[in-house]
Every structure is written in C-alpha cells, then in structure tokens.
Motif scaffolding. Sequence first.
Motif, PDB file in Angstrom:
ATOM      1  N   ALA A   1      23.483  20.857 -12.540  1.00 23.62           N
ATOM      2  CA  ALA A   1      23.700  19.736 -11.625  1.00 23.62           C
ATOM      3  C   ALA A   1      22.399  19.118 -11.113  1.00 23.62           C
ATOM      4  O   ALA A   1      22.274  17.887 -11.080  1.00 23.62           O
ATOM      5  CB  ALA A   1      24.587  20.173 -10.461  1.00 23.62           C
ATOM      6  N   PRO A   2      21.392  19.905 -10.675  1.00 23.20           N
ATOM      7  CA  PRO A   2      20.163  19.265 -10.170  1.00 23.20           C
ATOM      8  C   PRO A   2      19.469  18.391 -11.203  1.00 23.20           C
ATOM      9  O   PRO A   2      19.063  17.259 -10.899  1.00 23.20           O
ATOM     10  CB  PRO A   2      19.294  20.470  -9.764  1.00 23.20           C
TER      11      PRO A   2
ATOM     12  N   ILE B   1      20.750  16.974 -13.955  1.00 25.97           N
ATOM     13  CA  ILE B   1      21.577  15.806 -14.277  1.00 25.97           C
ATOM     14  C   ILE B   1      21.524  14.798 -13.136  1.00 25.97           C
ATOM     15  O   ILE B   1      21.513  13.586 -13.360  1.00 25.97           O
ATOM     16  CB  ILE B   1      23.025  16.240 -14.570  1.00 25.97           C
ATOM     17  N   GLY B   2      21.491  15.296 -11.896  1.00 22.41           N
ATOM     18  CA  GLY B   2      21.413  14.399 -10.748  1.00 22.41           C
ATOM     19  C   GLY B   2      20.157  13.548 -10.766  1.00 22.41           C
ATOM     20  O   GLY B   2      20.211  12.321 -10.548  1.00 22.41           O
ATOM     21  N   TRP B   3      19.003  14.166 -11.057  1.00 22.92           N
ATOM     22  CA  TRP B   3      17.761  13.396 -11.147  1.00 22.92           C
ATOM     23  C   TRP B   3      17.828  12.389 -12.286  1.00 22.92           C
ATOM     24  O   TRP B   3      17.357  11.246 -12.159  1.00 22.92           O
ATOM     25  CB  TRP B   3      16.591  14.354 -11.369  1.00 22.92           C
ATOM     26  N   LYS B   4      18.399  12.782 -13.374  1.00 23.66           N
ATOM     27  CA  LYS B   4      18.515  11.890 -14.525  1.00 23.66           C
ATOM     28  C   LYS B   4      19.382  10.670 -14.201  1.00 23.66           C
ATOM     29  O   LYS B   4      19.033   9.529 -14.526  1.00 23.66           O
ATOM     30  CB  LYS B   4      19.105  12.684 -15.690  1.00 23.66           C
ATOM     31  N   LEU B   5      20.535  10.908 -13.531  1.00 20.69           N
ATOM     32  CA  LEU B   5      21.422   9.795 -13.178  1.00 20.69           C
ATOM     33  C   LEU B   5      20.779   8.883 -12.142  1.00 20.69           C
ATOM     34  O   LEU B   5      20.957   7.655 -12.183  1.00 20.69           O
ATOM     35  CB  LEU B   5      22.741  10.340 -12.646  1.00 20.69           C
ATOM     36  N   GLN B   6      20.051   9.479 -11.204  1.00 15.90           N
ATOM     37  CA  GLN B   6      19.439   8.653 -10.170  1.00 15.90           C
ATOM     38  C   GLN B   6      18.409   7.697 -10.764  1.00 15.90           C
ATOM     39  O   GLN B   6      18.321   6.528 -10.349  1.00 15.90           O
ATOM     40  CB  GLN B   6      18.787   9.554  -9.114  1.00 15.90           C
ATOM     41  N   ARG B   7      17.645   8.159 -11.734  1.00 12.15           N
ATOM     42  CA  ARG B   7      16.679   7.264 -12.383  1.00 12.15           C
ATOM     43  C   ARG B   7      17.400   6.191 -13.209  1.00 12.15           C
ATOM     44  O   ARG B   7      16.952   5.048 -13.277  1.00 12.15           O
ATOM     45  CB  ARG B   7      15.752   8.078 -13.283  1.00 12.15           C
ATOM     46  N   GLU B   8      18.527   6.564 -13.798  1.00 12.18           N
ATOM     47  CA  GLU B   8      19.250   5.627 -14.650  1.00 12.18           C
ATOM     48  C   GLU B   8      19.961   4.539 -13.832  1.00 12.18           C
ATOM     49  O   GLU B   8      19.984   3.367 -14.228  1.00 12.18           O
ATOM     50  CB  GLU B   8      20.267   6.395 -15.490  1.00 12.18           C
ATOM     51  N   LEU B   9      20.553   4.936 -12.691  1.00 12.71           N
ATOM     52  CA  LEU B   9      21.351   3.989 -11.905  1.00 12.71           C
ATOM     53  C   LEU B   9      20.507   3.076 -11.023  1.00 12.71           C
ATOM     54  O   LEU B   9      20.973   2.023 -10.603  1.00 12.71           O
ATOM     55  CB  LEU B   9      22.349   4.762 -11.036  1.00 12.71           C
TER      56      LEU B   9
END
Length: 411
Positions: A233-234, A236-244
Amino acid sequence: MFRPLSVYIGLRYTGARARNSFISVITLISALGLMLGVAVLITVLSVMNGFDRELQTRILGMVTHLSVHGREPVQDWQALAERLDHHDEIEAVSPFVQLEGMLTHRGEVAGALIHGIEPEAERKVSIVGDYMAQGELESLQPGEFGMVIGYGLARRLDLNLGDKVTLVLPEATISPAGVMPRFKRFTITGIFRVRAEVDSLYAYVNVEDAAKLARVAGTVQGLRLRLKDLFSAPSIGWKLQRELGPGYYTSDWTRTHGNLFQAIKMEKTMMTLLLSFIVAVAAFNIISSQVMLVTEKRGNIAVLRTLGASPGAIMRIFMVQGTLIGVVGTLLGTLLGVLLATNISNLAEWIEKTFNTRLFDAYFVNYLPSELQWGDVTTIVSIALFISFAATLYPSWRASRVQPAEALRYE
C-alpha cells in the motif's frame, strides 16, 4: 555383521532403574520441562499467529487498504475510478464520504465514525457485507436515511432493527434560538458484527445521504481501494499520488494501524525468545542428569572399556540416552501444544462463560484467536531436538574420558 551396540546399551541404561533415585527424578524433570517448553511455545506462537490473522482479515478487512482523497470534493468519482482501473495492483474501488459525530438513543450517547458508502461497491473493498448479524448492507438506499451500525454500538445504545437513532454532527448552525448543533434521525436497517473494535466505532449510511449531511451533495470525498497485496500500500500510494497530480493525496492503512501490526510482529519474536529459555532450562537439566549418571556408571564404563569398547562407543551410549530424553519430551510437548493451540479459543470462551467475565474486551478483537502453523511447529521441534542433542555432548565426552584402572580401583 553390524550391531548398534551403543544404541542397545544406551536404551538399556535409559530403561533401567537407577540406583540413585534422585537421578531418575532429574531425568523425569528434564523430559517434563522440555515437554512444557515445547507445548507453551507452540501454543503462544499459535495465539500470536491468530492475532496476526485477525489483524489482516478483520481489522484490515474493514479498514481501507489505500484511499485516494480529493483536495476538493470529487465531482465524478466514476471517472476517477476508471483512471485507477488500469492498475493491476488494485482489485476494487468504492466511493466514500466520512463524518464524525455522536449517536443518541433514549438518553444514551456514543461517538461514531460514519461512513457514507455505495453498498454494492463497498462489498468489493470491505468485509462488512459478509458479517451482517441482522439486515443487509443493500438496505442503505439513497434518500431513505437508513443506517447499518456495529454490534458494539447497537448494544451500547440498545438499538434493534427499525429503531430510530439521532446523529449529532459537530458542525453548528445559527438559528433564532442561537447556535445549535446539527441533528439528523436515521432508521437502523442492519447490524454488523466482525468481533473487533470497529463494532463499537463504525456506522454506515448511503453515500448520497452522507454527502447531503456534509453539504457536498452530488460529490464524494474520495475513493477507497482494495489491493491485491495490502503490504504494498505505501509504495502504490506514492505512485498514484504522482500520477494523479496535486489535486489528490493518498493515505494507507500503515498510518492508522501499522504500529499495531508491527507491535504484534515484535511481540511474537520476543515471546519466542523468552519462552525458548524454558527449553534451555530443560537442556541444563539433561546435562546435570547425564553428568550424575556418568558418575554413577563409572564402573560399568570401565568394564566396557576393558572389553574393548572405544571412547567413541562410550560417548555414543550416553548420547543415545540423552537424545532419547529429548525426543520423548519434544514429542509429548508437540502433542500437548497442538492440542492446546487447536482448542485454546474454546477454552478461553468456556472460562469467560463459567466465571462470567470478559477477558479480551480491552484488545482489538474480543476473543482469543489461534492459528496453528505447521512451519512454526517444525521449527520449534527442530530447535528442541538440536538443543537436546547438544546437551548430551559434554556428559558423553566426560564418559568417554573415564580411565578403567582409575574407575575400578574402588569397586
């Protein structure tokens, strides 16, 4: 022709009655101590595995693995869900609106965390729909202001299906009578019970009803995500935050329950280390009993040496005897430990009912979980057998050093 003479004599020494009864008592205590140590280790590790399992399945089954929050209310959550759908790590998505307030009923008051959900989508990201004690999660229809409440909250407020409960929100409104808190009455349409702390904290309403109460009608606060691997989860969370982009931020379960998970892991390790001293004490008992036995059998050793037995053969005789004590104690401990580990939950429940007490209400699950893992059993048995074998080396070496002439001088 090969004959295991050392094994034969070692077994005879074990089965023979010692002239000094004290040695027999020490030998029995050694086997019992080893049995107790192995049994306690298996039982305690099974309980720790049970808590670990409950944390992952019940607590983290109810808690969001990963959530995406909009810095402003999200107008079209379906479009955001489609943007996230191409990630293989994400299993399901559900919109949410979260409120904090107090529930009141017949003079009783309890704080609650109110989750606004879309029932069909929520079933895919949470286990709450599988633990409905009464009613159904799908009873939360928009505009009907129904509420699904935890068993602990329902018991505390004396609520049943069909009862009315008042939600008091901390946001105040100005009226001719002055500043007043906001109230809204809900109808209890379901009660869930996962036998965890969330039973006394969570309540669910329809996401559209929650949005109206939060004065963001037609929008949601964000999306809850269920991941294939919750431990990722941590990252993936960083990855999604950069993407969104800057309009969104993420939060994962490690920020809210990570300390609890790490505490259980550390406690399991420390309990294993501390309880291993029971096995170590039993090993010292084996050493002491073997040393005394060697002293008692000095005459026999001398006779065997004069008949041609080598120092290595003498050493193997006493290694066989000490190892047999370890094997018997370990096997009995394994049987007792497996029996306790598979029945300790029922035993704890029987104690609670018999003495009319609640032993585990202070924990994040209100019963004693247990999960027997054969990998742990194999590790414990291997360590116990190794320690038992190692404990025979010094007494056996002492026996092999006995000089026949010196031993027979006073016989």
